[in-house]
Design a protein around this motif. Structure first.
Motif: not given
Length: 369
Positions: A312-341
């Protein structure tokens, strides 16, 4: 019959030497009447048992196959392993050959066993079953009703955690009325238990209604248009979503987590894991796990949601999910480069991300009606 055949076989083998000395050139059938009787009886026994199946466990089948490889291919149904002397006599005179050459019913049984082993590893078609597991009479200040607990069970699979709902007669009646308004032709042949003015709380009435509700839901689910309709789907999980949202708003995250999880299982059983309601359920699970400091579980649900949003190109929950995923990936030591891109792409294509709500804010503001 098998003991009689064995006795005759031993008798024939024991008298084989004496008959060879007395034999003067007569026909083989006349010199060995026991062999002829054995052949006839074995054929009859194989015919009678050819339709009898004997399935064993996997270990027993492997042991039988090993024994068959060691003993050779000359065994018949009901015939014990031949001693060395018998094999030697068959090579010398060839007189026990006809009984040993005829495969009889053992070949059929062996083939069926192999087919059974192969079928056990094949995929079993799944079917959704609806089972009323309990019914309880609830008395409130101004009303009294029966609450039916229904489990959604997938045949052919073992579900560790159940997907369950609790509904009363009025809930089923509302569903029936809404579906008949929209699917009049499809609902014409579907029966619904009629309402009674008396004896609603007897064991007999509750039992009959329980079976009727099971058949009613199964019949509805068998019709493709009905089982994909919002009316049918929301009957199962909308109440759980509303209750989970209220619990999340009040900060009761542990209780909300259990309700979100049941809504997740219900949607999974019903096969609607790509809908907007399912994404909201994943958001609820991620938020509750994060608030309970269960960051690994929260990260996993964010990843699952991003996989569904991949196309999906755009979705109301896409941005919030990406921000949460980047934050959680940093916390648990997972790769977050794709979400940051992907976040960078959203930042260039739309409004600043600082103006977008967080995942928890989206969850609280969502209207569930």
């Amino acid at each position: 019959m098998a003991a009689r055949i064995l006795h005759r076989l031993r008798h024939a083998l024991a008298g084989e030497g004496g008959r060879e000395e007395r034999a003067c050139g007569g026909s083989e059938a006349e010199d060995f009447p026991e062999s002829s009787e054995l052949e006839d009886d074995t054929e009859g026994l194989s015919t009678r048992l050819s339709g009898t199946l004997s399935f064993t466990s996997h270990d027993e089948e492997e042991e039988e196959e090993e024994e068959e490889e060691e003993d050779g291919a000359g065994e018949e149904l009901g015939e014990p392993p031949q001693p060395t002397r018998t094999a030697a006599g068959a090579e010398d005179g060839g007189r026990v050959g006809p009984a040993a050459e005829r495969p009889g019913g053992s070949l059929l049984t062996r083939q069926l066993q192999e087919l059974w082993k192969k079928s056990r590893g094949s995929l079993v078609p799944q079917r959704l079953l609806f089972e009323v597991t309990s019914a309880s009479v609830v008395s409130e200040r101004s009303s009294k009703y029966v609450l039916y607990t229904i489990y959604l069970i997938r045949s052919g699979r073992f579900d560790k955690a159940p997907a369950a709902i609790a509904r009363r007669y009025s809930d089923f009646e509302r569903l029936n009325r809404r579906l008949r308004c929209r699917f009049g032709c499809d609902m014409a042949g579907i029966a619904f238990p009629r309402k009674r003015l008396r004896r609603n709380f007897t064991a007999e009435t509750i039992a009959k209604r329980s079976r009727a509700f099971e058949q009613f839901l199964s019949h509805l689910h068998s019709i493709a248009e009905i089982r994909r309709s919002p009316e049918f789907l929301e009957f199962f999980f909308l109440q759980d979503l509303q209750a989970a949202q209220r619990l999340t708003c009040t900060g009761m995250y542990r209780e909300a987590l259990a309700t979100w999880a049941n809504a997740y299982r219900l949607q999974d059983r019903l096969g609607v894991c790509g809908s907007g309601r399912f994404l909201l359920t994943l958001a609820g699970l991620a938020v509750c796990h994060q608030e309970l400091d269960e960051l690994g579980e929260a990260h996993s649900f964010c990843e699952q949601a991003l996989q569904l949003l991949e196309a999906q190109g755009s979705h109301p929950l896409l941005g919030p999910f990406l921000q949460a995923h980047v934050h959680l990936a940093w916390k648990v030591g997972k790769d977050k480069r794709r979400s940051e891109a992907r976040l960078q792409d959203l930042r260039e294509a739309g409004p600043p991300l600082q103006q977008q709500p967080t995942l928890k804010e989206c969850l609280i503001k969502e209207l569930l009606e």
